[in-house]
Design a protein around this motif. Structure first.
Motif, PDB file in Angstrom:
ATOM      1  N   GLU A 157      -9.407  -3.222  -3.812  1.00 39.48           N
ATOM      2  CA  GLU A 157      -9.851  -2.815  -5.149  1.00 39.48           C
ATOM      3  C   GLU A 157     -10.047  -4.003  -6.086  1.00 39.48           C
ATOM      4  O   GLU A 157     -10.767  -3.907  -7.082  1.00 39.48           O
ATOM      5  CB  GLU A 157      -8.844  -1.839  -5.768  1.00 39.48           C
TER       6      GLU A 157
ATOM      7  N   THR B 108      -4.900   9.741  -3.272  1.00 39.81           N
ATOM      8  CA  THR B 108      -4.871  10.417  -4.573  1.00 39.81           C
ATOM      9  C   THR B 108      -6.008   9.963  -5.481  1.00 39.81           C
ATOM     10  O   THR B 108      -6.334  10.650  -6.456  1.00 39.81           O
ATOM     11  CB  THR B 108      -3.544  10.102  -5.294  1.00 39.81           C
TER      12      THR B 108
ATOM     13  N   THR C 132      -5.368   4.506  -7.193  1.00 37.34           N
ATOM     14  CA  THR C 132      -5.619   3.058  -7.142  1.00 37.34           C
ATOM     15  C   THR C 132      -7.033   2.746  -7.629  1.00 37.34           C
ATOM     16  O   THR C 132      -7.240   1.794  -8.389  1.00 37.34           O
ATOM     17  CB  THR C 132      -5.402   2.514  -5.713  1.00 37.34           C
TER      18      THR C 132
HETATM   19  C1  PRP Z   1      -4.095   2.232   0.562  1.00 38.47           C
HETATM   20  C2  PRP Z   1      -5.587   2.045   0.348  1.00 38.47           C
HETATM   21  C3  PRP Z   1      -5.709   2.101  -1.153  1.00 38.47           C
HETATM   22  C4  PRP Z   1      -4.615   3.078  -1.542  1.00 38.47           C
HETATM   23  C5  PRP Z   1      -5.217   4.440  -1.774  1.00 38.47           C
HETATM   24  O1  PRP Z   1      -3.492   1.011   0.395  1.00 38.47           O
HETATM   25  O2  PRP Z   1      -6.021   0.822   0.897  1.00 38.47           O
HETATM   26  O3  PRP Z   1      -5.487   0.841  -1.736  1.00 38.47           O
HETATM   27  O4  PRP Z   1      -3.708   3.156  -0.439  1.00 38.47           O
HETATM   28  O5  PRP Z   1      -4.253   5.388  -2.163  1.00 38.47           O
HETATM   29  P1  PRP Z   1      -4.440   6.250  -3.494  1.00 38.47           P
HETATM   30  O6  PRP Z   1      -5.836   6.816  -3.499  1.00 38.47           O
HETATM   31  O7  PRP Z   1      -3.391   7.328  -3.370  1.00 38.47           O
HETATM   32  O8  PRP Z   1      -4.189   5.351  -4.682  1.00 38.47           O
HETATM   33  P2  PRP Z   1      -2.030   0.691   0.916  1.00 38.47           P
HETATM   34  O9  PRP Z   1      -1.050   1.057  -0.134  1.00 38.47           O
HETATM   35  O10 PRP Z   1      -1.825   1.348   2.239  1.00 38.47           O
HETATM   36  O11 PRP Z   1      -2.059  -0.890   1.029  1.00 38.47           O
HETATM   37  P3  PRP Z   1      -3.191  -1.927   1.522  1.00 38.47           P
HETATM   38  O12 PRP Z   1      -3.907  -2.390   0.276  1.00 38.47           O
HETATM   39  O13 PRP Z   1      -2.405  -2.996   2.165  1.00 38.47           O
HETATM   40  O14 PRP Z   1      -4.123  -1.232   2.473  1.00 38.47           O
END
Ligand code: PRP
Length: 215
Positions: free
Chosen positions: A145, A162, A165
């Motif tokens: 992101e 959800t 992020t």
């Molecule tokens: C995952 C994905 C997003 C987030 C999405 O990251 O890459 O960044 O979760 O979830 P949300 O829609 O509920 O906010 P993760 O926390 O697994 O870490 P990563 O950045 O290392 O992939």
């Protein structure tokens, strides 16, 4: 004849939290809590079944090369890596999320050839190739992101659960590449040589989640 030993590779992290209750429902309970234990191989309440705790992206490797007979990992990982080599008899209906293309709200890419940051390089290339659109794909290992916020990329391809992020970083989903869930995968040799116990486990899981497994 003693029952064949089965090794099941589980993905640590989010999927594990949903996998353990599912295994418990078919009578497989690890002897130690994988979230607390530092052990990487865990025996279970079923003497012929042991668990490996590995990264989701390593599950296909363990299963493909016979380090494990079966594995649990996300469809996102399988799309990116395994390309249909592993036998995938069951959608476990856990770990639901979406693989999306996302970008900054109200912003069009100003590069003639947009840049897309992702850890899903192969999947992203295939998606844009199918559309006949040329893009530069930039490999990242996490926190995708961030890339559009500092103009490293115009878009990202990442998992959304959800949506928090994306929202917290001023990004919006533009298109869905795939609906994702966790899958059970099987080593093709184990499917043949250990067919009875593998089939019994697949059937028990299929029954407990109320679905049909692949024949
Ligand atoms: C995952 C994905 C997003 C987030 C999405 O990251 O890459 O960044 O979760 O979830 P949300 O829609 O509920 O906010 P993760 O926390 O697994 O870490 P990563 O950045 O290392 O992939």
């Amino acid at each position: 004849m003693p029952e064949a030993q089965l090794t099941l590779a589980l993905s640590k992290g989010r999927i594990l939290e949903e996998t353990l209750p599912l295994l418990a429902r078919v009578g497989i309970v690890p002897d130690e809590d994988p979230a607390r234990s530092r052990r990487l191989i865990l025996s279970t309440s079923q003497p012929h079944i042991r668990l490996l705790i590995v990264r989701p992206t390593d599950v296909p490797t363990y299963v493909l090369h016979g380090g494990a007979d079966l594995g649990v990992t996300g469809k996102d990982v399988l799309m990116e890596q395994a390309g249909g080599i592993l036998y995938e008899p069951l959608d476990l209906r856990i770990g639901h999320c979406r693989l999306v293309l996302a970008g900054r709200e109200g912003r069009e890419p100003d590069r003639a050839q947009p840049r897309v940051a992702t850890k899903y390089v192969a999947t992203t290339r295939a998606f844009f190739a199918a559309r006949g659109q040329q893009v530069d794909v930039i490999k990242l290992y996490g926190s995708m992101e961030l890339a559009p916020l500092v103009d490293l990329a115009d878009w990202i391809v990442d998992l959304v659960d959800t949506g928090n992020t994306l929202r917290a970083n001023g990004l919006v989903p533009l298109e869905t590449l795939a609906e994702i869930s966790a899958r059970l995968v099987v080593n093709p040799a184990s499917w043949k040589t250990k067919h009875a116990p593998v089939r019994a486990l697949v059937s028990a899981l299929a029954e407990t989640i109320g679905t049909e497994s692949a024949p």
